[in-house]
Design a protein around this motif. Structure first.
Motif, PDB file in Angstrom:
ATOM      1  N   GLY B 274       0.787  -1.230   0.000  1.00  0.00           N
ATOM      2  CA  GLY B 274       0.000   0.000   0.000  1.00  0.00           C
ATOM      3  C   GLY B 274       0.820   1.282   0.000  1.00  0.00           C
ATOM      4  N   SER B 275       2.136   1.182  -0.147  1.00  0.00           N
ATOM      5  CA  SER B 275       2.957   2.406  -0.127  1.00  0.00           C
ATOM      6  C   SER B 275       2.420   3.443  -1.111  1.00  0.00           C
ATOM      7  N   GLU B 276       2.429   4.684  -0.661  1.00  0.00           N
ATOM      8  CA  GLU B 276       1.964   5.760  -1.546  1.00  0.00           C
ATOM      9  C   GLU B 276       3.137   6.508  -2.175  1.00  0.00           C
ATOM     10  N   TRP B 277       4.337   5.942  -2.010  1.00  0.00           N
ATOM     11  CA  TRP B 277       5.522   6.607  -2.535  1.00  0.00           C
ATOM     12  C   TRP B 277       6.129   5.809  -3.697  1.00  0.00           C
ATOM     13  N   SER B 294       1.824  -0.728  -4.837  1.00  0.00           N
ATOM     14  CA  SER B 294       2.857  -1.420  -4.080  1.00  0.00           C
ATOM     15  C   SER B 294       2.208  -2.570  -3.315  1.00  0.00           C
TER      16      SER B 294
END
Lengths: 379, 336
Positions: B274-277, B294
């Motif tokens: 779940g990374s937003e980067w 991700s």
């Protein structure tokens, strides 16, 4: 809209399950579920605390949501049995440990348990090497007994026909004919389905990472609780559960890796397939039980999975699933429902429960948990 | 007889095993002990490796062998990288280089990426593979720790056209205690060398309170090598000897990375679900030009590709991308 709440340990994020877009809206259920996730970090697939996590998490979630139907999966013993060196003495102790957790859940919840052993395991006797064929041989989703053979040469067909550890070679048409009443038409089934003999597994181009110790034993029949006297086939379980939900609080509990010989409680055997085909534990068996219809072809064994794995695939957090299955127990029940399990990320799809909470582990790597909220409108 | 493939330069005289146990002395030469043996030969998405700037959304064949010349305390693949290579042979796949390339084409893969362990473990086999792959128009990439000698680094450059290099830390103390090597100097040298002629992305696993203090220093080094080098900062997934370690704090590391984005334009923070980067922003106008999901540990995938050819759809600035974006990346399945 179904939402997925990811808990990657001390960090949480909410997404639209279908699109993967971040969800900004807040619903009271979100915070409640996030709290449960935060209080119950997943110990890992091979950790002995993995089954305790299922019980603890389910009881906590039940206290918050007050469901009438609970779907649980206990799977730590399946992962350990598959990949760890277990002695003959270890296995009974492992089975006893998981049933202690089942008992604890039943005692604390007061729910009527309907228990299904998804099929036993047997030590790996031999690997059948399909890597040198001209065509493409594929095993999918941890299957040991089944492999798909695509575009075989005449030499390939001679090789597999002569192989002593291959029990059967089934054409796509014959496979489709066997399950002609399935909702999916079987067009994605492999050109040939290869079936391994007892104790054997296929070796195909893929990972040779971890040493497999045990594979599914012949599972033509699987054990269910003796109280399911009206069940004789795996597709009957759904109706039996529906009948009991209408009159009381019910927990459908899957105990992974257990066959009739392992089952410590009074049980009866039910057919787990058709003719030569039996379900290995996995999404097809889950869906068959939760929908009451054979679901062999939704994600058929040995299919060309990679063709469906490109950009644009929906449900990014749901593995190979392309849609939310219809007619599952949770999806059709008017009663409040939850599902908790440590088997895989397909539980939220197979159960269809209002709220599912499952481990988010891939290839045994522990990445946290995922909760899926399909419904938030039940009184 | 000294092995000159990596910086350990092990003496293999008289049957000594060396650090990696993958080479031996034979007839006055260094010989690969287990040629054409593979631990992996499976299709995946190129973002999952991770390569974010090579043919986004394309399908790749992931291969690996066994063994490693590092002893990272947090190794994710210890069961293949740290295991005695003799023991794992019975479950290895055996493919000639031509068969590997054929498997790639059967599964519609335009590239083959060496992952799982360190490519320096299998130089002769990979040289053979490169020759066949080149003749078939299939490109090769790899993940490497780049702890190779200067001459072996030239070999790497001759085999692979794109690299993801692990820069795990800078300080000698960190490298001794967590990686098992005396110094990162050879790695820095090789990043510079490979980035001069090949597409290079860099990955750094971050252990909170251990090597997160070096983020800015690493960013400055990388920017000096190539101001647009893509950098993947990984949240450590505790495995192997560090299995009980705490998962690093996401917000804290993300905050620390905010400051290095002024040093490098393509900084990603992932290896957790779940990374937003994970999106690529245009260095010219900050528009999102490539979106990704991700899924943590080897699971990332392309969500949307907005570039027009290789340019930002809003300002037209060129985005660092390897490969012709007009190719039909995933339609290469061939029959026998």
């Amino acid at each position: 809209m179904s939402v997925a709440i990811i808990d990657a340990r001390e960090w949480q994020k909410t997404f639209d399950l279908r699109t993967g877009e971040t969800v900004a809206d807040r619903h009271p259920l979100f915070g409640m579920v996030q709290g449960v996730q935060e209080r119950h970090p997943y110990p890992g697939d091979l950790d002995v605390a993995g089954n305790r996590w299922v019980t603890d998490t389910a009881l906590d979630l039940m206290e918050q949501y007050d469901p009438s139907f609970v779907f649980l999966t206990y799977a730590q013993q399946y992962f350990s049995g598959r990949y760890s060196v277990l002695t003959d003495a270890d296995w009974p102790a492992t089975v006893a440990a998981v049933f202690e957790e089942v008992e604890r859940f039943v005692a604390r919840s007061g729910f009527t348990p309907l228990i299904v052993g998804t099929g036993g395991m047997t030590p790996l006797a031999a690997s059948i090497d399909l890597t040198r064929l001209d065509g493409l041989a594929l095993c999918t989703h941890w299957s040991a007994r089944y492999a798909g053979l695509h575009d075989p040469s005449p030499r390939d067909l001679q090789t597999v026909a002569a192989h002593p550890e291959i029990e059967r070679i089934v054409t796509r048409d014959d496979f489709r004919q066997l399950f002609r009443d399935s909702p999916s038409d079987g067009s994605r089934a492999p050109e040939y389905l290869l079936v391994a003999r007892e104790g054997c597994m296929f070796k195909t181009a893929g990972g040779a990472f971890r040493q497999v110790r045990r594979v599914p034993s012949p599972g033509y029949f699987i054990p269910v609780s003796a109280c399911l006297e009206d069940v004789s086939d795996v597709t009957d379980i759904r109706k039996a559960v529906d009948r009991r939900i209408s009159t009381g609080r019910v927990a459908l509990i899957f105990v992974e890796g257990l066959g009739a010989d392992d089952f410590p409680w009074p049980s009866r055997k039910v057919a787990n397939g058709r003719e030569w085909f039996f379900y290995e534990t996995g999404d097809a068996q889950y869906l068959t039980i939760t929908t009451g219809r054979h679901q062999v072809f939704e994600y058929p064994p040995g299919y060309r999975y990679f063709e469906e794995d490109g950009p644009g695939k929906e449900f990014p957090f749901s593995g190979y699933f392309r849609s939310v299955p219809e007619d599952t127990i949770g999806a059709t029940s008017a009663a409040r429902s939850i599902a908790v399990g440590n088997r895989s990320m397909f539980m939220h799809m197979a159960a269809g429960a209002d709220i599912s909470l499952e481990c988010f582990a891939r290839n045994l790597y522990n990445q946290g948990t995922m909760a899926v909220i399909h419904r938030s409108d039940k009184a | 007889m000294q092995c000159n493939y990596c910086e350990w330069r092990c003496d293999l005289t008289g049957g000594k095993p060396g650090v990696c146990r993958m080479y031996e002395e034979a007839g006055g030469a260094i010989r690969e002990r287990f040629p054409h043996r593979w631990s992996s030969c499976i299709s995946s998405r190129i973002e999952s490796i991770p390569f974010y700037h090579v043919r986004p959304g394309s399908r790749v064949l992931v291969i690996g062998t066994m063994g490693c010349n590092f002893s990272c305390r947090y190794c994710s693949n210890a069961f293949i990288a740290k295991e005695d290579p003799t023991i794992v042979q019975e479950r290895m796949l055996q493919f000639s280089p031509a068969e590997v390339v054929r498997k790639a084409k059967q599964m519609g893969c335009w590239s083959i990426v060496f992952n799982v362990n360190e490519p320096a473990m299998s130089f002769p086999t990979l040289q053979e593979l490169a020759e066949v792959a080149r003749s078939e128009g299939v490109s090769l990439g790899c993940l490497t720790n780049a702890y190779t000698t200067e001459e072996a680094t030239e070999l790497l450059a001759s085999i692979f056209s794109f690299f993801n290099i692990g820069l795990k830390g800078l300080s000698p103390t960190f490298n001794r205690e967590h990686i098992g090597i005396p110094s990162a100097e050879p790695i820095l040298r090789n990043i510079r060398r490979l980035a001069a002629t090949r597409h290079v992305e860099v990955t750094t696993p971050i252990i909170e309170s251990v090597n997160d203090g070096e983020l800015e220093q690493m960013a400055r080094f990388l920017a000096d090598v190539d101001p647009e080098i893509p950098w993947h900062v990984f949240r450590l997934l505790p495995e192997d000897e560090m299995k009980e370690a705490r998962y690093p704090n996401v917000e804290k590391i993300a905050g620390a990375l905010d400051s290095v984005r002024s040093i490098l334009p393509y900084v990603y923070f992932h290896n957790f679900v779940g990374s937003e980067w994970v999106n690529t922003l245009c260095p010219g106008c900050d528009s999102v030009v490539v979106e990704r999901f991700s899924l943590g540990c080897g699971g990332d995938r392309l969500k949307a590709f907005h570039c027009v050819e290789k340019g930002c759809p809003d300002c037209g600035r060129e985005i660092r991308l390897l490969g012709d974006v007009a190719e039909q990346w995933n339609s290469r399945e061939v029959n026998r």
